[in-house]
Design a protein around this motif. Structure first.
Motif, PDB file in Angstrom:
ATOM      1  N   GLY A 201       0.813  -1.205   0.000  1.00 18.43           N
ATOM      2  CA  GLY A 201       0.000   0.000   0.000  1.00 18.43           C
ATOM      3  C   GLY A 201       0.849   1.259   0.000  1.00 18.43           C
ATOM      4  O   GLY A 201       0.548   2.219  -0.692  1.00 18.43           O
ATOM      5  N   ALA A 202       1.932   1.268   0.772  1.00 17.71           N
ATOM      6  CA  ALA A 202       2.795   2.449   0.855  1.00 17.71           C
ATOM      7  C   ALA A 202       3.998   2.331  -0.065  1.00 17.71           C
ATOM      8  O   ALA A 202       4.393   3.293  -0.715  1.00 17.71           O
ATOM      9  CB  ALA A 202       3.259   2.650   2.296  1.00 17.71           C
ATOM     10  N   ALA A 203       4.599   1.158  -0.106  1.00 19.13           N
ATOM     11  CA  ALA A 203       5.791   0.933  -0.928  1.00 19.13           C
ATOM     12  C   ALA A 203       5.536  -0.270  -1.818  1.00 19.13           C
ATOM     13  O   ALA A 203       4.664  -1.093  -1.542  1.00 19.13           O
ATOM     14  CB  ALA A 203       7.006   0.701  -0.045  1.00 19.13           C
ATOM     15  N   SER A 204       6.296  -0.347  -2.889  1.00 20.20           N
ATOM     16  CA  SER A 204       6.145  -1.494  -3.787  1.00 20.20           C
ATOM     17  C   SER A 204       7.508  -1.926  -4.292  1.00 20.20           C
ATOM     18  O   SER A 204       8.478  -1.171  -4.228  1.00 20.20           O
ATOM     19  CB  SER A 204       5.232  -1.150  -4.956  1.00 20.20           C
TER      20      SER A 204
ATOM     21  N   PRO B 281       9.173  -7.969   4.137  1.00 16.22           N
ATOM     22  CA  PRO B 281       9.884  -6.884   4.825  1.00 16.22           C
ATOM     23  C   PRO B 281       9.559  -5.564   4.141  1.00 16.22           C
ATOM     24  O   PRO B 281       8.915  -5.538   3.097  1.00 16.22           O
ATOM     25  CB  PRO B 281      11.357  -7.250   4.659  1.00 16.22           C
ATOM     26  N   ASP B 282      10.018  -4.482   4.723  1.00 19.78           N
ATOM     27  CA  ASP B 282       9.825  -3.171   4.123  1.00 19.78           C
ATOM     28  C   ASP B 282      10.263  -3.248   2.664  1.00 19.78           C
ATOM     29  O   ASP B 282      11.421  -3.497   2.361  1.00 19.78           O
ATOM     30  CB  ASP B 282      10.656  -2.133   4.883  1.00 19.78           C
ATOM     31  N   LEU B 283       9.314  -3.096   1.755  1.00 25.53           N
ATOM     32  CA  LEU B 283       9.591  -3.310   0.342  1.00 25.53           C
ATOM     33  C   LEU B 283      10.575  -2.313  -0.244  1.00 25.53           C
ATOM     34  O   LEU B 283      11.299  -2.621  -1.176  1.00 25.53           O
ATOM     35  CB  LEU B 283       8.284  -3.277  -0.450  1.00 25.53           C
TER      36      LEU B 283
END
Length: 189
Positions: free
Chosen positions: A46-49, A91-93
């Protein structure tokens, strides 16, 4: 990827490359493999890809799933899957959050890291020393002594002096020369 999903994505069968391997289902029945293809697949929270090229094996089998991701894709994404929860944690994409977290931990604990041999005084030599297990029946082979050029000789002398100053090594005299020093450049130095 299942054939039904392949059709729903409206992909051309011409994209499929031949696959010569055999695939068997859970009941040891052969599964019809239509081929394989690589697709750029985007994963998002949603925030990062993050977009990766994923190789999909297209099979003609009935399933409640659309796609099954294999270990190579899961490892590349560093994903953690839970069959019990039917979820996959990524993990944080963007990777930025993880890098910032590592930098913050290192910055908070700079005194815990040894950047040079001198930063490690008082370490028990029994913990630090490497011991070679030798067979008593085998005699050491004396190597022909090699001479280094001036540049390497200075590097060996400098590194040896650092270890001597830190108290990690001490000078001893052997009656015979056993092995030559091996110089390897450290990347980034």
């Amino acid at each position: 990827m299942f054939w039904s999903t392949f059709n729903k994505l409206q992909l051309s069968p011409d994209l499929l490359r031949p696959y010569t391997g055999c695939l068997y289902g859970f009941t040891d029945n052969p599964v019809e493999v239509r081929g394989y293809l690589e697709l750029r697949t985007t994963f998002t929270d949603g925030a990062a890809s993050r977009t990766e090229n994923i190789r999909y094996l297209v099979v003609n089998a009935n399933s409640a799933y659309n796609i099954l991701l294999g270990r190579p894709a899961l490892n590349r994404l560093r994903a953690v899957s839970s069959t019990r929860h039917m979820k996959m944690k990524l993990p944080d994409l963007s990777g930025k959050g993880e890098q910032e977290e590592v930098i913050a931990v290192i910055s908070r604990h700079l005194d815990a890291f040894a950047w040079t041999a001198a930063d490690m005084p008082g370490i028990d030599p029994d913990f630090l020393c490497h011991h070679l297990t030798m067979d008593a029946k085998v005699h050491p082979v004396r190597q022909r002594r090699r001479k280094f050029n001036e540049e390497r000789r200075l590097v060996v002398k400098e590194e040896t002096q650092k270890l001597l100053n830190a108290g990690h090594i001490r000078e001893i005299q052997y009656p015979e020369w056993l092995a030559n020093v091996v110089c390897r450049p450290v990347p980034g130095r």
